[in-house]
Design an enzyme around this catalytic site. Structure first.
Site, PDB file in Angstrom:
ATOM      1  N   ALA A 100       2.670   1.907  -3.367  1.00 32.99           N
ATOM      2  CA  ALA A 100       1.631   2.379  -4.212  1.00 32.99           C
ATOM      3  C   ALA A 100       1.397   4.094  -4.159  1.00 32.99           C
ATOM      4  O   ALA A 100       1.398   4.756  -4.997  1.00 32.99           O
ATOM      5  CB  ALA A 100       0.343   1.632  -4.133  1.00 32.99           C
ATOM      6  N   LYS A 101       1.122   4.484  -2.739  1.00 30.60           N
ATOM      7  CA  LYS A 101       1.144   5.515  -2.614  1.00 30.60           C
ATOM      8  C   LYS A 101       2.293   6.497  -2.715  1.00 30.60           C
ATOM      9  O   LYS A 101       2.135   7.698  -3.192  1.00 30.60           O
ATOM     10  CB  LYS A 101       0.450   5.737  -1.057  1.00 30.60           C
ATOM     11  CG  LYS A 101      -0.707   5.055  -0.751  1.00 30.60           C
ATOM     12  CD  LYS A 101      -2.105   5.726  -1.555  1.00 30.60           C
ATOM     13  CE  LYS A 101      -3.386   5.363  -1.621  1.00 30.60           C
ATOM     14  NZ  LYS A 101      -4.645   6.091  -2.055  1.00 30.60           N
ATOM     15  N   TYR A 128       0.908  -1.322  -0.123  1.00 25.93           N
ATOM     16  CA  TYR A 128       0.030  -0.228  -0.085  1.00 25.93           C
ATOM     17  C   TYR A 128       0.759   1.147  -0.205  1.00 25.93           C
ATOM     18  O   TYR A 128       0.696   2.235  -0.985  1.00 25.93           O
ATOM     19  CB  TYR A 128      -0.980  -0.109   1.156  1.00 25.93           C
ATOM     20  CG  TYR A 128      -1.625   1.039   1.418  1.00 25.93           C
ATOM     21  CD1 TYR A 128      -2.722   1.550   0.799  1.00 25.93           C
ATOM     22  CD2 TYR A 128      -1.324   2.311   2.296  1.00 25.93           C
ATOM     23  CE1 TYR A 128      -3.516   2.685   0.793  1.00 25.93           C
ATOM     24  CE2 TYR A 128      -1.931   3.260   2.603  1.00 25.93           C
ATOM     25  CZ  TYR A 128      -3.389   3.571   1.904  1.00 25.93           C
ATOM     26  OH  TYR A 128      -3.945   4.666   1.948  1.00 25.93           O
TER      27      TYR A 128
END
Length: 175
Positions: free
Chosen positions: A86-87, A83
């Site tokens: 991706a951010k 996560y």
């Protein structure tokens, strides 16, 4: 296209899709979980921005706002590297895209919420860890959706502003 048909143009896009999918250690992570997380948090933003660009380019103006995360800076809150990666990629995407489209009157920015009182944390964060997060925030409280919304509305209102290529972290002073 439907927005342009109804209103004549597309001024603002808020790319707000995202999620953790599930917490998982890197050593145990399947290719499928990695790909699902990237698709939800990174690919969706790319496809949304790419679809909006022709409409904004024709109008020679536009404002794309992306919902990133403080995880882009911190590496995530445990078993969430996929996560956070991706951010983090969104942080770079915003910088690069802003440079590419600025001369066409299009601005690209992101908001990076910190720990916010939302169903996201209810689903993915156990109460003891949530307490740790809360205690690490200098302002002494969790963020609220209204905190993020105010920043998005402010960025959206800056239609001819000077801010582009930036990620504004909304984290109560924590990171």
């Amino acid at each position: 296209a439907r927005t342009c048909d109804a209103f004549g143009r597309l001024d603002i896009v808020f790319a707000n899709a995202g999620g953790l999918v599930e917490r998982c250690a890197i050593a145990d992570m399947s290719d499928r979980l990695w790909q699902r997380t990237m698709a939800l948090n990174l690919d969706s933003v790319f496809y949304t921005a790419r679809a909006a660009l022709p409409h904004m380019q024709r109008a020679r103006r536009g404002n794309i706002i992306i919902n990133a995360s403080v995880a882009a800076r911190t590496g995530g809150g445990g078993y969430s590297v996929h996560y956070a990666a991706a951010k983090g990629a969104l942080f770079t995407f915003v910088k690069g895209m802003a440079k590419e489209v600025a001369k066409e009157g299009i601005r690209v920015n992101a908001v990076g919420p910190g720990v916010t009182d939302t169903p996201f944390h209810e689903k993915y964060t156990e109460p003891a860890r949530m307490q740790e997060f809360w205690q690490s925030i200098p302002i002494g409280k969790l963020g609220e959706v209204e905190d993020i919304a105010r920043c998005v509305v402010w960025l959206a209102g800056e239609t001819d502003g000077f801010i582009t290529g930036e990620t504004i972290f909304i984290a109560g002073g924590g990171m």
